[in-house]
Design an enzyme around this catalytic site. Structure first.
Site, PDB file in Angstrom:
ATOM      1  N   CYS A   1       0.839  -1.196   0.000  1.00 20.56           N
ATOM      2  CA  CYS A   1       0.000   0.000   0.000  1.00 20.56           C
ATOM      3  C   CYS A   1       0.873   1.245   0.000  1.00 20.56           C
ATOM      4  O   CYS A   1       2.032   1.213   0.442  1.00 20.56           O
ATOM      5  CB  CYS A   1      -0.926   0.011   1.221  1.00 20.56           C
TER       6      CYS A   1
ATOM      7  N   CYS B   1      -2.180   3.251   7.209  1.00 18.99           N
ATOM      8  CA  CYS B   1      -3.292   3.518   8.117  1.00 18.99           C
ATOM      9  C   CYS B   1      -3.097   2.725   9.407  1.00 18.99           C
ATOM     10  O   CYS B   1      -2.778   1.532   9.365  1.00 18.99           O
ATOM     11  CB  CYS B   1      -4.617   3.139   7.460  1.00 18.99           C
TER      12      CYS B   1
ATOM     13  N   CYS C   1      -5.099  -0.689   9.731  1.00 20.65           N
ATOM     14  CA  CYS C   1      -5.111  -1.662   8.629  1.00 20.65           C
ATOM     15  C   CYS C   1      -4.904  -3.080   9.154  1.00 20.65           C
ATOM     16  O   CYS C   1      -3.909  -3.380   9.803  1.00 20.65           O
ATOM     17  CB  CYS C   1      -4.029  -1.328   7.616  1.00 20.65           C
TER      18      CYS C   1
ATOM     19  N   SER D   1     -12.197   4.950   0.261  1.00 20.25           N
ATOM     20  CA  SER D   1     -12.108   5.050   1.715  1.00 20.25           C
ATOM     21  C   SER D   1     -12.066   6.512   2.133  1.00 20.25           C
ATOM     22  O   SER D   1     -11.168   7.260   1.740  1.00 20.25           O
ATOM     23  CB  SER D   1     -10.862   4.324   2.223  1.00 20.25           C
TER      24      SER D   1
ATOM     25  N   ARG E   1      -5.581   7.747   8.965  1.00 22.83           N
ATOM     26  CA  ARG E   1      -5.249   7.460   7.565  1.00 22.83           C
ATOM     27  C   ARG E   1      -4.164   8.435   7.093  1.00 22.83           C
ATOM     28  O   ARG E   1      -4.464   9.535   6.625  1.00 22.83           O
ATOM     29  CB  ARG E   1      -6.500   7.559   6.690  1.00 22.83           C
TER      30      ARG E   1
ATOM     31  N   CYS F   1     -22.552 -10.361   3.511  1.00 25.40           N
ATOM     32  CA  CYS F   1     -22.185 -11.671   4.049  1.00 25.40           C
ATOM     33  C   CYS F   1     -22.301 -11.749   5.566  1.00 25.40           C
ATOM     34  O   CYS F   1     -22.538 -12.828   6.117  1.00 25.40           O
ATOM     35  CB  CYS F   1     -20.796 -12.076   3.586  1.00 25.40           C
TER      36      CYS F   1
ATOM     37  N   ASP G   1     -11.149 -12.454   3.183  1.00 24.59           N
ATOM     38  CA  ASP G   1      -9.936 -11.655   3.366  1.00 24.59           C
ATOM     39  C   ASP G   1      -9.641 -11.365   4.829  1.00 24.59           C
ATOM     40  O   ASP G   1      -8.534 -10.952   5.172  1.00 24.59           O
ATOM     41  CB  ASP G   1      -9.988 -10.365   2.548  1.00 24.59           C
TER      42      ASP G   1
ATOM     43  N   CYS H   1     -32.594 -14.899  20.793  1.00 20.31           N
ATOM     44  CA  CYS H   1     -32.644 -13.479  20.462  1.00 20.31           C
ATOM     45  C   CYS H   1     -33.700 -13.229  19.383  1.00 20.31           C
ATOM     46  O   CYS H   1     -33.767 -13.942  18.377  1.00 20.31           O
ATOM     47  CB  CYS H   1     -31.282 -13.009  19.966  1.00 20.31           C
TER      48      CYS H   1
ATOM     49  N   CYS I   1     -20.552 -11.122  11.854  1.00 19.47           N
ATOM     50  CA  CYS I   1     -19.370 -11.594  11.136  1.00 19.47           C
ATOM     51  C   CYS I   1     -18.479 -12.449  12.044  1.00 19.47           C
ATOM     52  O   CYS I   1     -18.281 -12.146  13.221  1.00 19.47           O
ATOM     53  CB  CYS I   1     -18.588 -10.387  10.631  1.00 19.47           C
TER      54      CYS I   1
END
Length: 388
Positions: free
Chosen positions: A31, A35, A38, A138, A150, A268, A290, A333, A343
């Site tokens: 990159c 940041c 990251c 971003s 950033r 997702c 990822d 719940c 996630c």
């Protein structure tokens, strides 16, 4: 399975069990910024002998050929990093050429790029516009917010350069979405942040909670709490629901409506399983997500592994199934059907069990408790084609 005389991308793709998209990292974790928050930078350690990880023409061609040989309603490719624009315009010219060469007649293609926008040139933006790329940029807010975390490798601010890149994209006609990381820098100002983005013409916004931990499982300084996330979403929803339902798309809100109207997850984190895409590294290595680019989740390389083999692998099946291995409290719940445990990244903190409650659980509860009835009313208007 392919026979001994078939390459991995031949002969089996038509039997792929479920549609999937690709999240492609052509420059890996490399990159042009540094940041603070990251999460992907640490993946440089996976490829210690490669000073500059870059996807080769051979890997790109094999990747496009194998993926475009699979039956998909839409072949969706998200070019991400690190920073994908480090590859330069010539690489993306190669992407387009490979897609033209390998896509069967009638193929529907969707290309998008997620970028920090600081390296966008007029020539690159023109190419993205011509081939209908969508750009997610971003942007964490005004300079005093955005520049807190950033910055460049030398610690310099970046917000002004980001807007310069966004202006180039917009001038060339590339649609731009705002990707906003919600961290300690902006979690306490949802209303001013939202209005700031609206005032600058953004109509599609994705708010991403910043949840990162050190090796001992302690939250890093920029990580937000569940309570903060819930209040951020609550305030955001009040403003959006009162003024912007038909004019502004906020990804989390669109995802909730998708669950209520269609019963399917467009995002997702709200799905019952983690099997909607593959992450592909610069050298063709395949991972299920990822957030989980780790040796234990390695699925193979496109040079020797077909997409069907990756889908049917024990590692992928076990990873996908972990999403529904939520905490027993989730079954009691009232909002489990929407949240689906959240996630895995927010549950499996530093390798913890998937049956732990999400770090953001309390926030999701607060958000749904204060907004669900109005979401359900919106869903009813959508199913009856009645304007809200």
């Amino acid at each position: 399975m392919p026979n001994a005389n078939q390459s991995p991308e031949q002969g089996t793709q038509e039997k792929a069990t479920k549609p999937f998209s690709l999240l492609i990292k052509p420059a890996s974790a490399d990159c042009n910024l540094r940041c603070d928050y990251c999460f992907y930078l640490e993946n440089k350690a996976l490829y210690p002998r490669t000073a500059k990880p870059r996807m080769s023409r051979e890997v790109l061609s094999r990747l496009m050929r194998s993926y475009l040989d699979t039956p998909q309603p839409v072949h969706s490719m998200i070019w991400q990093g690190g920073e994908p624009t480090l590859m330069g315009r010539s690489f993306f010219e190669g992407v387009i050429a490979a897609q033209k060469r390998h896509a069967p007649k009638g193929t529907r293609l969707a290309n998008s790029i997620q970028t920090n926008a600081v390296g966008i040139s007029e020539e690159m933006a023109e190419l993205f516009a011509r081939y209908r790329f969508l750009a997610g940029c971003s942007l964490d807010g005004p300079p005093e917010v955005h520049d807190r975390y950033r910055r460049t490798r030398l610690g310099r601010p970046t917000q002004e350069r980001v807007f310069q890149g966004i202006s180039v994209l917009s001038r060339q006609g590339v649609p731009v979405n705002a990707l906003v990381l919600v961290s300690r820098a902006n979690v306490d100002q949802p209303l001013s942040l939202y209005r700031y983005l609206k005032d600058r013409g953004f109509t599609h916004i994705q708010f991403i909670p910043c949840v990162e931990f050190d090796d001992r499982g302690n939250p890093l300084p920029f990580t937000i709490t569940g309570e903060e996330w819930g209040e951020f979403l609550r305030v955001l929803f009040e403003e959006w629901h009162a003024r912007d339902v038909t004019t502004i798309s906020i990804r989390h809100f669109e995802s909730v409506l998708s669950k209520l109207v269609y019963g399917t997850a467009s995002e997702c984190c709200f799905g019952a399983s983690c099997d909607s895409y593959f992450a592909v590294e610069h050298n063709g290595d395949i991972y299920p997500c990822d957030f989980f680019v780790r040796p234990s989740y390695f699925l193979g390389n496109i040079a020797s592994t077909s997409w069907l083999q990756a889908q049917n692998s024990e590692t992928y099946s076990e990873f996908s199934a972990m999403k529904s291995q939520w905490n027993s409290a989730c079954d009691r719940c009232a909002h489990q059907s929407l949240c689906m445990g959240d996630c895995l990244k927010h549950r499996m903190i530093r390798g913890k069990s998937p049956d732990r409650l999400s770090w953001l659980c309390s926030g999701w509860k607060r958000f749904f408790e204060t907004s669900r009835k109005r979401f359900e009313a919106l869903a009813r208007t959508l199913t009856t084609n009645t304007p809200p």
